[in-house]
Design a protein around this motif. Structure first.
Motif, PDB file in Angstrom:
ATOM      1  N   THR A  76       0.828  -1.202   0.000  1.00 40.01           N
ATOM      2  CA  THR A  76       0.000   0.000   0.000  1.00 40.01           C
ATOM      3  C   THR A  76       0.867   1.258   0.000  1.00 40.01           C
ATOM      4  O   THR A  76       0.416   2.327  -0.413  1.00 40.01           O
ATOM      5  N   LYS A  77       2.107   1.131   0.462  1.00 35.70           N
ATOM      6  CA  LYS A  77       3.035   2.259   0.441  1.00 35.70           C
ATOM      7  C   LYS A  77       3.904   2.265  -0.818  1.00 35.70           C
ATOM      8  O   LYS A  77       4.298   3.326  -1.308  1.00 35.70           O
ATOM      9  N   ILE A  78       4.230   1.071  -1.326  1.00 40.08           N
ATOM     10  CA  ILE A  78       5.104   0.964  -2.497  1.00 40.08           C
ATOM     11  C   ILE A  78       4.359   1.256  -3.798  1.00 40.08           C
ATOM     12  O   ILE A  78       4.861   1.965  -4.676  1.00 40.08           O
ATOM     13  N   ASP A  79       3.145   0.729  -3.925  1.00 40.93           N
ATOM     14  CA  ASP A  79       2.431   0.832  -5.193  1.00 40.93           C
ATOM     15  C   ASP A  79       2.118   2.265  -5.627  1.00 40.93           C
ATOM     16  O   ASP A  79       2.145   2.564  -6.822  1.00 40.93           O
ATOM     17  N   PRO A  80       1.814   3.206  -4.713  1.00 44.82           N
ATOM     18  CA  PRO A  80       1.602   4.581  -5.172  1.00 44.82           C
ATOM     19  C   PRO A  80       2.812   5.165  -5.903  1.00 44.82           C
ATOM     20  O   PRO A  80       2.654   5.926  -6.866  1.00 44.82           O
ATOM     21  N   LEU A  81       4.015   4.815  -5.464  1.00 44.99           N
ATOM     22  CA  LEU A  81       5.205   5.263  -6.173  1.00 44.99           C
ATOM     23  C   LEU A  81       5.256   4.669  -7.575  1.00 44.99           C
ATOM     24  O   LEU A  81       5.593   5.358  -8.547  1.00 44.99           O
ATOM     25  N   LYS A  82       4.904   3.391  -7.688  1.00 41.86           N
ATOM     26  CA  LYS A  82       4.885   2.760  -9.000  1.00 41.86           C
ATOM     27  C   LYS A  82       3.916   3.480  -9.942  1.00 41.86           C
ATOM     28  O   LYS A  82       4.229   3.729 -11.107  1.00 41.86           O
ATOM     29  N   ILE A  83       2.760   3.816  -9.425  1.00 41.63           N
ATOM     30  CA  ILE A  83       1.757   4.495 -10.248  1.00 41.63           C
ATOM     31  C   ILE A  83       2.245   5.880 -10.646  1.00 41.63           C
ATOM     32  O   ILE A  83       2.106   6.304 -11.801  1.00 41.63           O
ATOM     33  N   LEU A  84       2.843   6.618  -9.707  1.00 38.03           N
ATOM     34  CA  LEU A  84       3.391   7.943 -10.006  1.00 38.03           C
ATOM     35  C   LEU A  84       4.475   7.840 -11.079  1.00 38.03           C
ATOM     36  O   LEU A  84       4.517   8.638 -12.025  1.00 38.03           O
ATOM     37  N   ALA A  85       5.345   6.846 -10.933  1.00 37.46           N
ATOM     38  CA  ALA A  85       6.423   6.658 -11.908  1.00 37.46           C
ATOM     39  C   ALA A  85       5.877   6.287 -13.273  1.00 37.46           C
ATOM     40  O   ALA A  85       6.379   6.747 -14.311  1.00 37.46           O
ATOM     41  N   GLN A  86       4.844   5.446 -13.310  1.00 39.59           N
ATOM     42  CA  GLN A  86       4.247   5.053 -14.583  1.00 39.59           C
ATOM     43  C   GLN A  86       3.689   6.262 -15.332  1.00 39.59           C
ATOM     44  O   GLN A  86       3.833   6.373 -16.553  1.00 39.59           O
ATOM     45  N   LYS A  87       3.068   7.175 -14.600  1.00 45.41           N
ATOM     46  CA  LYS A  87       2.514   8.372 -15.241  1.00 45.41           C
ATOM     47  C   LYS A  87       3.622   9.233 -15.825  1.00 45.41           C
ATOM     48  O   LYS A  87       3.525   9.717 -16.961  1.00 45.41           O
ATOM     49  N   ALA A  88       4.681   9.438 -15.062  1.00 46.46           N
ATOM     50  CA  ALA A  88       5.798  10.247 -15.556  1.00 46.46           C
ATOM     51  C   ALA A  88       6.494   9.564 -16.716  1.00 46.46           C
ATOM     52  O   ALA A  88       6.860  10.206 -17.714  1.00 46.46           O
ATOM     53  N   ALA A  89       6.677   8.257 -16.622  1.00 47.20           N
ATOM     54  CA  ALA A  89       7.344   7.518 -17.685  1.00 47.20           C
ATOM     55  C   ALA A  89       6.551   7.578 -18.984  1.00 47.20           C
ATOM     56  O   ALA A  89       7.121   7.733 -20.073  1.00 47.20           O
ATOM     57  N   SER A  90       5.251   7.462 -18.876  1.00 44.22           N
ATOM     58  CA  SER A  90       4.407   7.495 -20.069  1.00 44.22           C
ATOM     59  C   SER A  90       4.571   8.802 -20.833  1.00 44.22           C
ATOM     60  O   SER A  90       4.556   8.834 -22.072  1.00 44.22           O
ATOM     61  N   ALA A  91       4.775   9.892 -20.105  1.00 41.55           N
ATOM     62  CA  ALA A  91       4.916  11.205 -20.746  1.00 41.55           C
ATOM     63  C   ALA A  91       6.211  11.323 -21.552  1.00 41.55           C
ATOM     64  O   ALA A  91       6.341  12.207 -22.392  1.00 41.55           O
ATOM     65  N   THR A  92       7.170  10.430 -21.293  1.00 37.80           N
ATOM     66  CA  THR A  92       8.446  10.509 -22.011  1.00 37.80           C
ATOM     67  C   THR A  92       8.428   9.773 -23.342  1.00 37.80           C
ATOM     68  O   THR A  92       9.403   9.838 -24.098  1.00 37.80           O
ATOM     69  N   ALA A  93       7.363   9.076 -23.660  1.00 37.21           N
ATOM     70  CA  ALA A  93       7.308   8.294 -24.905  1.00 37.21           C
ATOM     71  C   ALA A  93       7.468   9.172 -26.143  1.00 37.21           C
ATOM     72  O   ALA A  93       7.964   8.716 -27.177  1.00 37.21           O
ATOM     73  N   VAL A  94       7.095  10.446 -26.043  1.00 39.39           N
ATOM     74  CA  VAL A  94       7.215  11.342 -27.202  1.00 39.39           C
ATOM     75  C   VAL A  94       8.676  11.513 -27.621  1.00 39.39           C
ATOM     76  O   VAL A  94       8.969  11.874 -28.767  1.00 39.39           O
ATOM     77  N   ASN A  95       9.596  11.245 -26.704  1.00 37.92           N
ATOM     78  CA  ASN A  95      11.010  11.391 -27.025  1.00 37.92           C
ATOM     79  C   ASN A  95      11.491  10.386 -28.064  1.00 37.92           C
ATOM     80  O   ASN A  95      12.543  10.584 -28.680  1.00 37.92           O
ATOM     81  N   LEU A  96      10.725   9.313 -28.259  1.00 40.81           N
ATOM     82  CA  LEU A  96      11.121   8.290 -29.232  1.00 40.81           C
ATOM     83  C   LEU A  96      10.942   8.756 -30.667  1.00 40.81           C
ATOM     84  O   LEU A  96      11.628   8.269 -31.572  1.00 40.81           O
TER      85      LEU A  96
END
Length: 369
Positions: free
Chosen positions: A16-36
Motif C-alpha cells: 500500500t506504500k510501495i504501489d503509489p510510487l509505482k503508479i506515479l512513476a508510470q505516469k511520468a514515464a508514459s509522458a516521455t514516450a514522445v522522445n522516441l
C-alpha cells in the motif's frame, strides 16, 4: 500465548506504500514516450504497465526489462555456515529469472542479459568460491534460456550498500518476431482457460517475510521441514526459468492470449490484465513444504498466504480452451509441472479461488496508472 500473525507488511514490505510510487512513476514515464519520435521509434502503448516494455523499431518489436533479486542474498549468506555452500549459483539463477520470466509475458524471446552486482566494498569480491559460484550460476541460467550475457556493472559502493553485502540485479532485452506473437491481452476473452505452471518454492518474492520468520524459530534457518530439509536450504531453491516453456509453445504454434509472472502480490497477480474479467480457479497445486511451513509458523491465513506468496504456482497462461491441455502437456514434457487450473469469465475484475472460498477484488492489486 499465541503469537501475532506475521504478515508481509510486518516484515517490512507494505504494497500500500510501495504501489503509489509505482503508479506515479508510470505516469511520468508514459509522458516521455514522445522522445522516441525523433529516433524513428514508437512505443507499443499497451505495454505500459505490463511486465516488460515494448518498442517498435522499424517494424521490429523489442522488449526490455530490469529487475532486482531482493533480499535473497542475505539468506544465502546466513545459510552458508549451515550447509557449507555459498548458494550463489542458485541466487544467480533467481536474479536472471526475475528478469526473463517478466520479459516472456509479452511474447518475447530473450536475447541478452546484463548483470548489476553492487557490493558494499571491494572486499566482497575477494571470496573466490562465492564469486565462482555466482559466475557459473549466471552462465548456466543464460545457457538454459539461450541468451547472451552481454556484460554488466560491478560497483563497490561502501556507505550505500552495507559492508559484506551485495545487491544483485539483471536487465534483459528480447525480440518479438511478429505482431502475432505480441501478447498484451487484447485477445483474451470469456471462456479462455487458465494454465498454471508450478513454482520450485518461494522463488524470490516473499523472502522478507521468510527472513522475519527466522526470529521466531529456535533453530533459525537450520529448522527442519516436514520433508527433512532445513528451512534455509529450501528457501534457496532457485526460481524456475520458464523461458523454455514459452519457446516450446511458440514452436508448436501456440500463442497465449495473455501471461502473468506470479511474483509480488501472489495470486492477486492472476488478475494483472487491465480488462474486467473474473478469474475462477478450480484446481490448486500442491504447496511446496517451505511455503506450508512459512504459512503455519507465521500464523497467516490462506488470504494472506495466497495474496502474498506463490503457494506453488509461479506462472500463468491464459489460452483458448481447446489449447489448454496441449499447453500443460508441453510444459510437463519439459519437466515443469503444469495443469489446467481455471477459466476466465466476463464479469467484475476479481480472482475467485473456489477450493479455498477466497475472492480478491480489483482494488487489491494496484499496478497500473
Amino acid at each position: 500465548m499465541a503469537q501475532t500473525p506475521l504478515d508481509y507488511a510486518a516484515a517490512g514490505v507494505d504494497y500500500t506504500k510501495i504501489d503509489p510510487l509505482k503508479i506515479l512513476a508510470q505516469k511520468a514515464a508514459s509522458a516521455t514516450a514522445v522522445n522516441l519520435g525523433g529516433h524513428g521509434v514508437t512505443e507499443i502503448p499497451a505495454s505500459r504497465g505490463e511486465s516488460a516494455y515494448v518498442m517498435d523499431i522499424g517494424g521490429t518489436l523489442i522488449a526490455s526489462i530490469t529487475e532486482c533479486l531482493g533480499t535473497k542474498a542475505l539468506v544465502a549468506d546466513a545459510v552458508r555456515p549451515i550447509t557449507g555452500k555459498t548458494h550463489y549459483d542458485a541466487i544467480a539463477q533467481d536474479t536472471i529469472a526475475m528478469a526473463v520470466n517478466d520479459l516472456i509475458t509479452v511474447g518475447a524471446t530473450p536475447l541478452s542479459v546484463h548483470a548489476y552486482w553492487s557490493a558494499g566494498g571491494s572486499e566482497w569480491f575477494a571470496d573466490e568460491q562465492r564469486m565462482r559460484d555466482l559466475v557459473s550460476g549466471w552462465q548456466k541460467a543464460c545457457d538454459v534460456c539461450k541468451v547472451s550475457w552481454g556484460g554488466g556493472e560491478t560497483p563497490a559502493l561502501a556507505g550505500v550498500v552495507e559492508a559484506g553485502r551485495i545487491d544483485l540485479a539483471a536487465s534483459s532485452v528480447g525480440v518479438i518476431p511478429s505482431r502475432d506473437r505480441l501478447t498484451l491481452g487484447d485477445k483474451m476473452q470469456d471462456g479462455d482457460a487458465i494454465v498454471l505452471l508450478a513454482s520450485s518454492g518461494i522463488h524470490a518474492n516473499g523472502v522478507s517475510l521468510a527472513r522475519k520468520l527466522v526470529e521466531r524459530l529456535p533453530e533459525g534457518y537450520a529448522t527442519k521441514l516436514s520433508d527433512g530439509r532445513c528451512y534455509g536450504e529450501a528457501l534457496l531453491d532457485p526460481t524456475t526459468l520458464y523461458v523454455p516453456v514459452t519457446e516450446a509453445l511458440f514452436a508448436a504454434g501456440v500463442t497465449p492470449h495473455y501471461s502473468a509472472n506470479i511474483t509480488g502480490h501472489g495470486w492477486r497477480k492472476i488478475m494483472r490484465h487491465p480488462g474486467s474479467f473474473t478469474y475462477r480457479i478450480h484446481t490448486l497445486p500442491d504447496v511446496p513444504p517451505v511455503l506450508s511451513f512459512m504459512q503455519q509458523h507465521a500464523g497467516i491465513d490462506d488470504r494472506e498466504a495466497y495474496g502474498s506468496l506463490n503457494m506453488g504456482a509461479g506462472f500463468a497462461f491464459y489460452v483458448a480452451a481447446e489449447q489448454a491441455e496441449e499447453v500443460a502437456r508441453i510444459a510437463n514434457g519439459l519437466g515443469i509441472k503444469a495443469w489446467v487450473a481455471g477459466r476466465v469469465e466476463a464479469g467484475p475484475k476479481q480472482v475467485v479461488i473456489e477450493p479455498l472460498n477466497l475472492t480478491y477484488a480489483a482494488d487489491e492489486l494496484h499496478l497500473r496508472a
